[in-house]
Design a protein around this motif. Structure first.
Motif, mmCIF file in Angstrom:
data_model
loop_
_atom_site.group_PDB
_atom_site.id
_atom_site.type_symbol
_atom_site.label_atom_id
_atom_site.label_comp_id
_atom_site.label_asym_id
_atom_site.label_seq_id
_atom_site.Cartn_x
_atom_site.Cartn_y
_atom_site.Cartn_z
ATOM 1 N N ASP A 97 12.170 17.017 -23.559
ATOM 2 C CA ASP A 97 11.724 18.407 -23.481
ATOM 3 C C ASP A 97 10.249 18.527 -23.104
ATOM 4 O O ASP A 97 9.761 19.640 -22.907
ATOM 5 C CB ASP A 97 11.942 19.115 -24.829
ATOM 6 N N TRP A 98 9.569 17.395 -23.052
ATOM 7 C CA TRP A 98 8.128 17.425 -22.792
ATOM 8 C C TRP A 98 7.874 17.638 -21.301
ATOM 9 O O TRP A 98 8.452 16.959 -20.461
ATOM 10 C CB TRP A 98 7.460 16.136 -23.252
ATOM 11 N N ILE A 99 7.013 18.582 -20.980
ATOM 12 C CA ILE A 99 6.719 18.922 -19.592
ATOM 13 C C ILE A 99 5.299 18.488 -19.248
ATOM 14 O O ILE A 99 4.351 18.812 -19.977
ATOM 15 C CB ILE A 99 6.892 20.441 -19.364
ATOM 16 N N ASP A 100 5.156 17.764 -18.152
ATOM 17 C CA ASP A 100 3.836 17.330 -17.686
ATOM 18 C C ASP A 100 3.830 17.375 -16.163
ATOM 19 O O ASP A 100 4.202 16.417 -15.494
ATOM 20 C CB ASP A 100 3.515 15.929 -18.190
ATOM 21 N N THR A 101 3.433 18.514 -15.634
ATOM 22 C CA THR A 101 3.413 18.700 -14.180
ATOM 23 C C THR A 101 2.002 18.578 -13.607
ATOM 24 O O THR A 101 1.808 18.744 -12.407
ATOM 25 C CB THR A 101 3.969 20.084 -13.803
ATOM 26 N N GLY A 102 1.024 18.318 -14.492
ATOM 27 C CA GLY A 102 -0.360 18.260 -14.043
ATOM 28 C C GLY A 102 -1.043 19.607 -13.998
ATOM 29 O O GLY A 102 -2.176 19.716 -13.535
ATOM 30 N N ARG A 103 -0.351 20.649 -14.493
ATOM 31 C CA ARG A 103 -0.955 21.991 -14.592
ATOM 32 C C ARG A 103 -1.114 22.312 -16.070
ATOM 33 O O ARG A 103 -0.198 22.854 -16.702
ATOM 34 C CB ARG A 103 -0.072 23.022 -13.893
ATOM 35 N N PRO A 104 -2.260 21.948 -16.649
ATOM 36 C CA PRO A 104 -2.419 21.949 -18.111
ATOM 37 C C PRO A 104 -2.064 23.265 -18.798
ATOM 38 O O PRO A 104 -1.369 23.254 -19.815
ATOM 39 C CB PRO A 104 -3.902 21.607 -18.308
ATOM 40 N N ARG A 105 -2.525 24.378 -18.268
ATOM 41 C CA ARG A 105 -2.270 25.647 -18.957
ATOM 42 C C ARG A 105 -0.790 26.016 -18.927
ATOM 43 O O ARG A 105 -0.215 26.454 -19.932
ATOM 44 C CB ARG A 105 -3.128 26.763 -18.361
ATOM 45 N N LYS A 106 -0.152 25.850 -17.784
ATOM 46 C CA LYS A 106 1.274 26.166 -17.673
ATOM 47 C C LYS A 106 2.104 25.197 -18.502
ATOM 48 O O LYS A 106 3.055 25.597 -19.194
ATOM 49 C CB LYS A 106 1.705 26.133 -16.210
#
Length: 223
Positions: A97-106
């Protein structure tokens, strides 16, 4: 009839080692709110904050803008949950469930929403201190203690989770609705209730009148 005013803190130091400090913009947002109320001749007979730096700093900025030398009263029951205490178990226990797209705020928004949902359902038991139910209980107990006191125009400065908890309890919202609400409350946004000693009436939510002039709209923030 009492008028209870709730304010979320100004922009904090997102992405910095110590989040619990207002950014330069967060301090300015707070002063602008106080100046806005000064122009409206709005006054408070009691100022209460959570016991966090960003709460104290926001209240100080508001009072500066109001040209008011009142001393805010800290109340630990109005402290925000420990977001790192929820995000860490989400990442460790539910990596899918962890999201890491490189867009910290989103990424933070979506990860926090997942973590809060698991916390509300008891899948994540606590934030290091509070369960979902104990957090809600301490916040609502603190709020009712303020409302049932002698002051008729209290100003409460805290965090989005605390404010959403109060509003959700008074409106009878479900946990999922409370979570959605908490993630929509903007920095220095104002929400107001009327209280007659028995019933509460929500008269404003997430109001940003002090930031709606053309020169200030770009300074509206969520985190």
């Amino acid at each position: 009839m009492s008028v209870i005013t709730l304010v979320r803190h100004g922009q904090a130091s997102f992405g910095c080692k110590n989040y619990d400090q207002l950014s330069a913009l967060g301090k300015q947002q707070s002063v602008w709110l106080g100046e806005h109320w000064q122009q409206l001749d709005r006054r408070f007979d009691h100022v209460i904050t959570g016991n966090m730096h960003r709460h104290h700093q926001t209240a100080s900025g508001i009072l500066q803008g109001l040209a008011d030398d009142a001393l805010p009263e800290p109340l630990e029951g109005l402290n925000e949950y420990n977001f790192e205490g929820l995000l860490t178990p989400l990442k460790q226990q539910h990596p899918g469930d962890w999201i890491d797209t490189g867009r910290p705020r989103k990424d933070y928004y979506y990860n926090m929403k997942h973590a809060l949902d698991y916390w509300a359902r008891g899948t994540i038991e606590d934030d290091g201190t509070d369960s979902w139910s104990s957090f809600n209980q301490r916040v609502t107990d603190s709020f009712h203690r303020i409302c049932d006191g002698e002051h008729k125009k209290p100003l409460i400065v805290s965090s989005g989770g605390v404010i959403a908890t109060i509003i959700s309890a008074l409106l009878g919202l479900r946990p999922a609705q409370a979570i959605e609400l908490s993630l929509q409350i903007k920095n220095t946004a104002v929400s107001t209730f009327l209280y007659n000693g028995k019933d509460f009436s929500l008269t404003s939510f997430n109001d940003l009148s002090h930031l709606l002039s053309p020169d200030k709209q770009s300074h509206i923030t969520y985190s």
